[in-house]
Design an enzyme around this catalytic site. Structure first.
Site, PDB file in Angstrom:
ATOM      1  N   GLU A   1       5.260   2.546  -0.685  1.00 29.46           N
ATOM      2  CA  GLU A   1       6.136   2.655  -1.518  1.00 29.46           C
ATOM      3  C   GLU A   1       7.373   4.185  -1.926  1.00 29.46           C
ATOM      4  O   GLU A   1       6.855   4.806  -2.100  1.00 29.46           O
ATOM      5  CB  GLU A   1       6.608   1.404  -2.089  1.00 29.46           C
ATOM      6  N   GLY A   2       7.664   4.031  -0.229  1.00 25.74           N
ATOM      7  CA  GLY A   2       8.488   4.941   0.009  1.00 25.74           C
ATOM      8  C   GLY A   2       9.964   5.604  -0.140  1.00 25.74           C
ATOM      9  O   GLY A   2      10.049   4.638  -0.671  1.00 25.74           O
ATOM     10  N   THR A   3      10.309   6.368   0.437  1.00 25.27           N
ATOM     11  CA  THR A   3      11.940   6.730   0.042  1.00 25.27           C
ATOM     12  C   THR A   3      12.765   5.539   1.013  1.00 25.27           C
ATOM     13  O   THR A   3      13.995   4.845   1.438  1.00 25.27           O
ATOM     14  CB  THR A   3      12.719   8.195   0.586  1.00 25.27           C
ATOM     15  N   PHE A   4      12.090   5.381   2.149  1.00 28.45           N
ATOM     16  CA  PHE A   4      12.190   5.008   3.646  1.00 28.45           C
ATOM     17  C   PHE A   4      12.505   2.895   4.035  1.00 28.45           C
ATOM     18  O   PHE A   4      12.634   3.213   4.392  1.00 28.45           O
ATOM     19  CB  PHE A   4      12.783   5.915   5.328  1.00 28.45           C
TER      20      PHE A   4
ATOM     21  N   ILE B   1       0.612  -1.134   0.444  1.00 28.54           N
ATOM     22  CA  ILE B   1       0.545  -0.571   0.192  1.00 28.54           C
ATOM     23  C   ILE B   1       0.972   1.218   0.264  1.00 28.54           C
ATOM     24  O   ILE B   1       0.571   2.276  -0.007  1.00 28.54           O
ATOM     25  CB  ILE B   1      -0.731   0.229   1.106  1.00 28.54           C
TER      26      ILE B   1
ATOM     27  N   ASP C   1       8.176  16.265   8.691  1.00 29.77           N
ATOM     28  CA  ASP C   1       7.374  15.892   7.167  1.00 29.77           C
ATOM     29  C   ASP C   1       6.076  15.720   6.977  1.00 29.77           C
ATOM     30  O   ASP C   1       5.265  14.593   7.037  1.00 29.77           O
ATOM     31  CB  ASP C   1       7.919  14.226   7.693  1.00 29.77           C
TER      32      ASP C   1
END
Ligand code: ADP
Ligand code: MG
Length: 395
Positions: A31-34, A29, A169
């Site tokens: 997908e990020g940078t981290f 669900i 953030d």
């Protein structure tokens, strides 16, 4: 679920031995940078939580009559499993988990259920929060709905800020909003920190972007200064480093963050909330799309003008100079920008002047308090909740 996602899920299940004993992974669900986030069913939820208690709690929460919920039906219990990339520093992971733990009783922060580690892989388990994708509603949100959205966001920020935690953030993908419940939760405390944390130079084996990561835990900081090895992070790490690019986030940074002010407070999050409201009013997402911090400063300058930016820089002992003639001294009014962005301007000088409606004007008056360049004069979450624009949310 497409093949790529199915493969990814299978890889994850194979690498994280035992995870599918307790969780049935359903979909990817986020997908990020981290991290990568999966939706999963907690197969043993009722083993650890008394079924009647759970159902009773649910019933009370939604105040639905007892007859409506069938006692025998065991509703599947969903969770979000956040797989934190192994290239994230242990300090960073520890920081995120620790802050989430600290916020566990907050209603508007997605709580941490548990966390697991298998070798170098850490996963955090959170309750699954049903929400809509920001891209599906930002273009047609009514002002009355914006009030509700912002009210929910400020309620979350007030709780976080009360604990002297900066989220750092705040942006639409980190605030999961359910418009049917008119309730949202803050997620992603990966960059969060406690107010007054010192910058700290970390071990050089960490990827470049992680090196200057602030340490929330003072014991860690002290030990590292004394030269002790505090983590089991390998000295000669040969794993490829992942460049942390916070694209899409930059546009939400407050001027004092861009100007590298050393005493940043929780009020930085209120600027980011202002950028979200600006996005909703202009129907432009992302509103700012800067390549770097300097670019981001210049984008803000376009709106607020050179004079304000010079003053803002001086507050933090910096000098702001630009020789680009296109930046005007006083910038443009937010009203004008909203009219431009929503196609309500006329090239014909003789046409009747187009205006914002009354509700939009109220929103703009409030927006000025959020997008205040001087952090000392910016509205706090607590004050925002008492502002007429937000107080009107239920009228
Ligand atoms: P990252 O650090 O990679 O940005 P986030 O914690 O922001 O990770 O999660 C990424 C995305 O995963 C979110 O934008 C959201 O779409 C989804 N997500 C995260 N936590 C939950 C949750 N508890 N319930 C539902 N979806 C979630
Ligand atoms: Mg995120």
């Amino acid at each position: 679920v497409d093949d790529m996602v199915a493969e990814d899920i299978e890889r994850f299940e194979n690498s994280f031995v035992g995870i599918n004993k307790r969780y049935r992974l359903i979909n990817r669900i986020g997908e990020g940078t981290f991290s990568t986030v999966y939706k999963a069913e907690d197969l043993e939820y009722y083993k650890y939580n008394n079924r009647w208690d759970v159902e009773e709690r649910e019933r009370r929460k939604w105040s639905s009559p007892a007859s409506k919920t069938k006692r025998s039906a065991r509703k599947p219990h969903y969770v979000a499993i956040k797989k934190i990339y192994v290239t994230s520093s242990p300090i960073r992971i520890f920081n995120e988990l620790e802050l989430l733990f600290d916020l566990k009783n907050s209603d508007s922060v997605c709580p941490l259920i548990t966390a697991f580690r298998h070798q170098d892989q850490v996963v955090a388990v959170l309750p699954y929060f049903q929400h809509q994708d920001f891209r599906d509603y930002y273009k047609d949100m009514k002002v009355s709905e914006m009030r509700l959205y912002m009210k929910s966001l400020f309620t979350a920020l007030r709780e976080v800020h009360k604990k002297k935690i900066l989220h750092r953030d705040v942006k639409p993908t980190n605030f999961l909003y359910n418009k049917w419940q008119t309730r949202g939760v803050l997620v992603d405390f990966g960059l969060a920190e406690r107010e007054g944390t010192e910058w700290h130079q970390c071990n050089c084996t960490l990827p470049p972007d992680e090196r200057r990561y602030r340490i929330a835990h003072s014991v860690y900081a002290q030990n590292q200064q004394a030269g002790h090895q505090t983590t089991s992070y390998p000295k000669n790490d040969s794993r490829g480093s992942r460049r942390a690019n916070r694209a899409g986030t930059r546009g939400f940074r407050a001027p004092e963050v861009l100007l590298k002010c050393t005493q940043q407070t929780t009020i930085i999050d209120m600027w980011s909330a202002g950028v979200i409201l600006l996005t909703l009013l202009t129907r432009r997402f992302p509103f700012f799309h800067s390549a770097d911090d300097i670019d981001a400063l210049l984008e803000i300058t376009t709106i607020f003008g050179r004079k304000k930016m010079k003053e803002a820089a001086l507050l933090h002992g910096q000098v702001f100079e630009t020789n680009i003639p296109s930046y005007s001294e006083h910038g443009h009014s937010l009203e004008k920008i909203i009219l431009w962005c929503t196609g309500r301007t006329d090239s014909d000088k003789n046409a009747p002047k187009k205006e914002l409606d009354e509700e939009e004007k109220e929103a703009v008056a409030f927006l000025h308090k959020l997008l205040e360049c001087d952090p000392a004069r910016r509205i706090t979450a607590d004050e925002a909740l008492r502002h007429p624009f937000i107080m009107k949310a239920y009228e």
